[in-house]
Design a protein around this motif. Structure first.
Motif, PDB file in Angstrom:
ATOM      1  N   THR A 205       0.768  -4.016   9.504  1.00 48.24           N
ATOM      2  CA  THR A 205       1.697  -5.080   9.879  1.00 48.24           C
ATOM      3  C   THR A 205       1.073  -6.058  10.874  1.00 48.24           C
ATOM      4  O   THR A 205       1.671  -6.394  11.888  1.00 48.24           O
TER       5      THR A 205
ATOM      6  N   TYR B  23      -5.690  -5.384  -1.156  1.00 55.53           N
ATOM      7  CA  TYR B  23      -4.798  -6.393  -1.712  1.00 55.53           C
ATOM      8  C   TYR B  23      -5.528  -7.694  -2.067  1.00 55.53           C
ATOM      9  O   TYR B  23      -4.887  -8.714  -2.335  1.00 55.53           O
TER      10      TYR B  23
ATOM     11  N   MET C  61      10.341  -2.991   8.229  1.00 48.07           N
ATOM     12  CA  MET C  61      11.297  -3.456   7.228  1.00 48.07           C
ATOM     13  C   MET C  61      10.599  -4.339   6.199  1.00 48.07           C
ATOM     14  O   MET C  61      10.724  -4.150   4.996  1.00 48.07           O
ATOM     15  N   PHE C  62       9.817  -5.265   6.714  1.00 44.69           N
ATOM     16  CA  PHE C  62       9.131  -6.175   5.802  1.00 44.69           C
ATOM     17  C   PHE C  62       8.111  -5.420   4.961  1.00 44.69           C
ATOM     18  O   PHE C  62       8.029  -5.580   3.762  1.00 44.69           O
ATOM     19  N   SER C  63       7.324  -4.574   5.646  1.00 38.68           N
ATOM     20  CA  SER C  63       6.270  -3.907   4.890  1.00 38.68           C
ATOM     21  C   SER C  63       6.879  -2.867   3.954  1.00 38.68           C
ATOM     22  O   SER C  63       6.331  -2.567   2.914  1.00 38.68           O
ATOM     23  N   GLY C  64       8.034  -2.352   4.316  1.00 41.20           N
ATOM     24  CA  GLY C  64       8.736  -1.410   3.446  1.00 41.20           C
ATOM     25  C   GLY C  64       9.084  -2.034   2.101  1.00 41.20           C
ATOM     26  O   GLY C  64       9.166  -1.345   1.082  1.00 41.20           O
ATOM     27  N   GLN C  65       9.253  -3.350   2.083  1.00 44.32           N
ATOM     28  CA  GLN C  65       9.563  -4.046   0.831  1.00 44.32           C
ATOM     29  C   GLN C  65       8.428  -3.885  -0.173  1.00 44.32           C
ATOM     30  O   GLN C  65       8.625  -3.900  -1.359  1.00 44.32           O
ATOM     31  N   LYS C  66       7.239  -3.813   0.385  1.00 39.64           N
ATOM     32  CA  LYS C  66       6.057  -3.827  -0.476  1.00 39.64           C
ATOM     33  C   LYS C  66       5.757  -2.444  -1.033  1.00 39.64           C
ATOM     34  O   LYS C  66       5.429  -2.293  -2.187  1.00 39.64           O
ATOM     35  N   ASN C  67       5.831  -1.463  -0.158  1.00 40.24           N
ATOM     36  CA  ASN C  67       5.421  -0.119  -0.573  1.00 40.24           C
ATOM     37  C   ASN C  67       6.613   0.803  -0.763  1.00 40.24           C
ATOM     38  O   ASN C  67       6.796   1.734  -0.072  1.00 40.24           O
TER      39      ASN C  67
ATOM     40  N   PHE D  13       3.279  -8.975   3.756  1.00 37.40           N
ATOM     41  CA  PHE D  13       4.473  -8.142   3.632  1.00 37.40           C
ATOM     42  C   PHE D  13       5.708  -8.934   4.039  1.00 37.40           C
ATOM     43  O   PHE D  13       6.722  -8.913   3.371  1.00 37.40           O
ATOM     44  N   SER D  14       5.607  -9.629   5.180  1.00 41.27           N
ATOM     45  CA  SER D  14       6.805 -10.315   5.645  1.00 41.27           C
ATOM     46  C   SER D  14       7.097 -11.507   4.742  1.00 41.27           C
ATOM     47  O   SER D  14       8.234 -11.912   4.602  1.00 41.27           O
TER      48      SER D  14
ATOM     49  N   SER E 225       1.947   1.324   4.676  1.00 39.13           N
ATOM     50  CA  SER E 225       2.027  -0.033   5.201  1.00 39.13           C
ATOM     51  C   SER E 225       2.181  -0.056   6.714  1.00 39.13           C
ATOM     52  O   SER E 225       1.949  -1.079   7.329  1.00 39.13           O
TER      53      SER E 225
ATOM     54  N   THR F 227      -2.083   3.997  -2.913  1.00 42.13           N
ATOM     55  CA  THR F 227      -1.203   3.378  -1.909  1.00 42.13           C
ATOM     56  C   THR F 227      -1.823   3.531  -0.535  1.00 42.13           C
ATOM     57  O   THR F 227      -2.415   4.561  -0.228  1.00 42.13           O
ATOM     58  N   ILE F 228      -1.640   2.529   0.260  1.00 39.08           N
ATOM     59  CA  ILE F 228      -2.027   2.620   1.662  1.00 39.08           C
ATOM     60  C   ILE F 228      -0.742   2.512   2.466  1.00 39.08           C
ATOM     61  O   ILE F 228       0.036   1.594   2.263  1.00 39.08           O
TER      62      ILE F 228
ATOM     63  N   GLN G 262       7.164 -11.400   1.681  1.00 35.74           N
ATOM     64  CA  GLN G 262       8.021 -10.902   0.605  1.00 35.74           C
ATOM     65  C   GLN G 262       9.495 -11.110   0.933  1.00 35.74           C
ATOM     66  O   GLN G 262      10.323 -11.273   0.063  1.00 35.74           O
ATOM     67  N   LYS G 263       9.774 -11.058   2.216  1.00 37.07           N
ATOM     68  CA  LYS G 263      11.160 -11.082   2.650  1.00 37.07           C
ATOM     69  C   LYS G 263      11.680 -12.515   2.721  1.00 37.07           C
ATOM     70  O   LYS G 263      12.801 -12.805   2.342  1.00 37.07           O
TER      71      LYS G 263
END
Lengths: 588, 588
Positions: A575, A418, B582-588, A583-584, A571, A568-569, A586-587
């Motif tokens: 974390t 990333y 949940m957060f990382s799920g947003q990304k991938n 990632f977080s 996720s 893709t890796i 994004q939320k």
């Protein structure tokens, strides 16, 4: 491998490519026919256990120490759902010797391929085993390997395939060393000023069993006031007896998960034929005893051709360091003798610890079996790594070209993928040292070193040479053995030499004809070792001294190649650190 | 508080509201004038240290044990950037007694208010101190408090405010207990079958200093063959001498971070006037000695009105368990006497461990100072918690109404906020036990219990009563003291009683007139304690026995209130478990 590497790519492309490859490479059809996915649910926790008859705490998997043996066939997919049942510690498991082609996130190296698994969480290790051989797995965070987090991983040939040697049955020996001092305490000592070394282990273990200072040690050493060895009971430390029949051939699978010890293994009255090293076939050669360094594995063939009315000792002892640890022992029990019948001859004596000529003679015999892939004739890049013991702000460290590795909180695999520039030093670490002026036979003139966590960025599919250059440690007249292990690849061991490597002089001596393919290689005191590998496995890969406290003191480097090729890796392994924040972020 | 609670809301609204509140509540202007943000950068790591003259390993902050004292003024914002420098363990710090109004994510409870901070990572604890008083902070993961992760936190009045009592100067005493056995090993013992209890501590520490089994212990006990106490040297264990001048009044700030021990503190020849408990003023009362349980804090006034030519012992000793730990000692040094001058009279003797009448007499004297907020007259809900020692699959546990708390990997604050139904048991845990049939004076008829991690969901701003009901442990004729601590609130201690609580009989005895406000309260053996609080602090809050191994064995519950009122929760504390996914799920 082609099918695996592309597994995250467009599925139709993958399917077509797999078809094409399978038609070209017929054996692959055979592989895929018998292949299956092997599921395991594992829980890691600490447990009271007496590996050497002294009660202590071990890291156990599903209550077992060592962890369960994984047995699979080439082409199988291993799926380990690993749940961390520890209270405060993270955990990861590295599948030592498995190249993880196409699955670099399953390599199990904290801070490199994934975040440590938090307490209560589960991580899914899913990877293909694409080469037969003798492997093992172990913890790769802190000193969790020393704490007992290890087990065997054995990959059999695919159905219908044949080994290039014959044997009737096999025996599996996972070797390790064991301390009475809590590994947390050991670890803190390494990071203390003045430095506190872990010292020599109290015991050597074979399949997790040893005997601390018992009468056998006494019988064959000077100590006489110690207790009887527990060889026949149901004690947790009672050895697993090796039951054999006369006049058969056994494949002994040996792997060393030691934290520190270089070992030598011998069996009374018997010779052994070395046939495999680190999951690669070698030209068979016969030995009376065999050196095995931390991170290495071997298969040897043992023919039970001795007097069948006797049993025989198998012993392991310490090499390369002044031994203060009694030999580890078990019994080769010729059936139908009773396993309780003690051998009439003493356990084999381990060669003198500093008889390096003995070790070199053994090591130099290891050559690739005909048919093993040959190295590219030329290298694209040569990285020379000077191995030194150093000081940083008074703390004792190990360094490569004066850089002592400190792993960052964000796993490289995520931060490179990333493009997170603040996750680690963006400058390439040094390719070389001042080889003209540096005297490898003397303690470093300026022992000060620096911390670093930069990455050697390797061109994808380029051929990389690494020259590991040993040197004198901080104290005069000390140079140690270091067993180096590479993740994600096998390398060819092109040669070993004494003193300082000289391109002019030594280049032409390198073996490009039949160098063994391995994932581990040692450097001898004051010597050098030349390795070559092709950077063909997209991912980020540790390359480090396999002595756990040495790695912990900075003795490693990080290679990265083709990370942009990973579409893709998962996720779930990212974390933490900056990827966790990313990632977080994004939320919120 | 109003200004703080809204700190994540629309800034204009916040500003307007703050203005309104400030004009209504004039004192708040005073507060905000002198208020400032106090920044700290802390690193947690293990360190060799000799708290009781025996070398061991402690959890240190910036190399200090105990951690640095935080000193702030009411209205200040504390900002601790906490970096985890441990190798494999997570870490959190709980700010014990600070209500975290508006900042529940800064409460520092792993699995409840945040994910444990991973090795190498930094978490920002930012919160307001809104009440003057004597507090402390400590680790709240695994046994990290027992490992030494604690320090003092003292909040002074805002500029120009006056305490309701006079003193010339103050002295700060943070009390703790200390084991020689590694806390990791202690912890594993708790989770082993058969159960291995941590046992009594080896030493008691005052400001992190104690003396293991030295001559003073010998002098006042039967052991005679032990070494001289180190009272005057520069040893890490040499006590911090309390230097005082004659005829002055000193405020002694006392806080107990013990893992297990209930303590009694006394000073030779001197009486003490108790004026503060857990950051709340109490009606002053005089004592010869004072009980202080884990999690409690007090201020006492000491007047130096004794013979100024002598020094005097201050001693702490164990209460409530058969003591096997020597007293902790330091010297009250009347200047200009030399601090080396040993007191002529022996250290005060700790009252007999099971003289509960002595303890109850002390506890019953603690009443709120006039002007302390009074409890609502009625409660909206009453939760009765039966405290029992139990078995689950052979493992020894503590349970409340037969549920033994096992914290989930996802912090409740995140899982409740984001409605993650799989993060914890969605069923409300039991409000009561079978109080008609259960005999609290006998071991449980059916000792089997169950694990649980459900939450008591409290209506926002409702008044909640908790009746803590003690009972007999697994062994006959054993009932222990448990010091309960509530996060996020002070509660009123409405009363204590013997035997089983009876609404009919005991309700009318509850003190609604001047019950003390506290964050910690004990239950006496076979007795009950009635607490009341208003669920006015949006967040998720632990309520648990402050004996660290008891908490670890399941002795706690979780309250949640008004989580929907929190507009945003900083994601940095949620990158684990299901919130991490949940957060990382947003990304991938």
């Amino acid at each position: 491998m082609g099918t695996t590497r592309g597994s995250k790519i467009d599925p139709i492309y993958r399917y077509v490519r797999a078809l094409v490859i399978c038609f070209i490479l017929l054996p692959c059809i055979k592989l895929s026919l018998g292949a299956k996915t092997r599921h395991f649910k594992w829980e890691v926790e600490y447990k009271y256990w007496s590996p050497d008859c002294i009660e202590n705490i071990v890291m156990a998997i599903n209550g077992q120490f060592p962890g369960p043996t994984i047995r699979a066939k080439v082409g199988d997919t291993i799926n380990v759902e690993l749940t961390n049942k520890l209270s405060t510690e993270g955990v990861v498991i590295h599948w030592h010797g498995i190249r993880q082609m196409g699955t670099p996130w399953a390599d199990g190296t904290a801070s490199i391929s994934q975040c440590a698994i938090n307490p209560g969480e589960t991580y899914n290790y899913r990877f293909k085993v694409d080469k037969p051989g003798t492997y093992f797995y172990h913890g790769h965070l802190g000193m969790q390997r020393s704490a007992g987090l290890y087990g065997s991983l054995i990959v059999d040939l695919a159905e219908g395939e044949k080994e290039p040697f014959y044997y009737d049955a096999e025996l599996n020996l996972l070797l390790s060393d064991w301390w009475h001092k809590n590994t947390h305490d050991q670890e803190i000592g390494l990071f203390t000023n003045p430095f506190r070394w872990v010292g020599e282990s109290q015991s050597l273990l074979i399949n997790g069993r040893g005997q601390y200072n018992c009468s056998l040690a006494a019988k064959f050493s000077s100590n006489t006031s110690i207790s009887q060895c527990k060889l026949r009971g149901t004690e947790q430390c009672a050895p697993k007896i090796l039951h054999v029949l006369p006049n058969k051939t056994y494949r002994l699978r040996l792997a060393s998960a030691t934290s520190l010890a270089s070992l030598n293994l011998a069996i009374g009255n018997h010779k052994m034929l070395v046939v495999e090293a680190d999951g690669n076939y070698v030209q068979p050669f016969e030995v009376d005893d065999l050196d095995i360094y931390s991170g290495e594995s071997y298969s040897v063939l043992l023919t039970t051709n001795q007097d069948p009315s006797n049993n025989y000792w198998l012993s392991i002892g310490v090499r390369g360091r002044l031994p203060q640890t009694p030999q580890g022992l078990t019994i080769l029990n010729y059936k139908p003798n009773s396993a309780s019948k003690l051998p009439i001859s003493a356990p084999p004596i381990t060669p003198v610890w500093n008889d390096y000529n003995h070790s070199k003679a053994f090591t130099n015999k290891i050559l690739a079996l005909m048919g093993t892939p040959k190295p590219p004739v030329n290298h694209d890049r040569r990285i020379i790594l000077l191995n030194t013991q150093n000081k940083i702000n008074g703390y004792t460290k190990w360094a490569l070209n004066n850089v002592s590795l400190v792993l960052p909180p964000t796993p490289y695999l995520g931060s490179i993928k990333y493009g997170l520039k603040n996750a680690f030093d963006q400058k390439n670490p040094p390719e070389n040292f001042d080889s003209i002026n540096y005297d490898v036979t003397k303690p470093p003139v300026n022992p000060n070193s620096t911390y670093g966590n930069g990455v050697y960025m390797l061109g994808f599919n380029t051929t990389v040479d690494v020259i590991l250059q040993n040197a004198n440690a901080l104290n005069a007249n000390v140079s140690e053995i270091h067993p180096w292990h590479l993740h994600g690849h096998d390398f060819w061991v092109l040669g070993y030499g004494d003193g300082k490597f000289s391109a002019d002089k030594d280049e032409k001596k390198l073996n490009l004809k039949n160098p063994p393919l391995r994932n581990s290689a040692i450097i001898f005191p004051y010597g050098w070792t030349a390795l070559r590998f092709v950077a063909d496995n997209p991912g980020v890969w540790a390359f480090h001294c396999h002595i756990e406290p040495h790695l912990h003191m900075g003795m490693g480097v990080v290679f990265a190649e083709g990370v942009d090729r990973l579409s893709t890796i998962p996720s779930e392994g990212l974390t933490c650190g900056l990827t966790g924040k990313m990632f977080s972020g994004q939320k919120n």
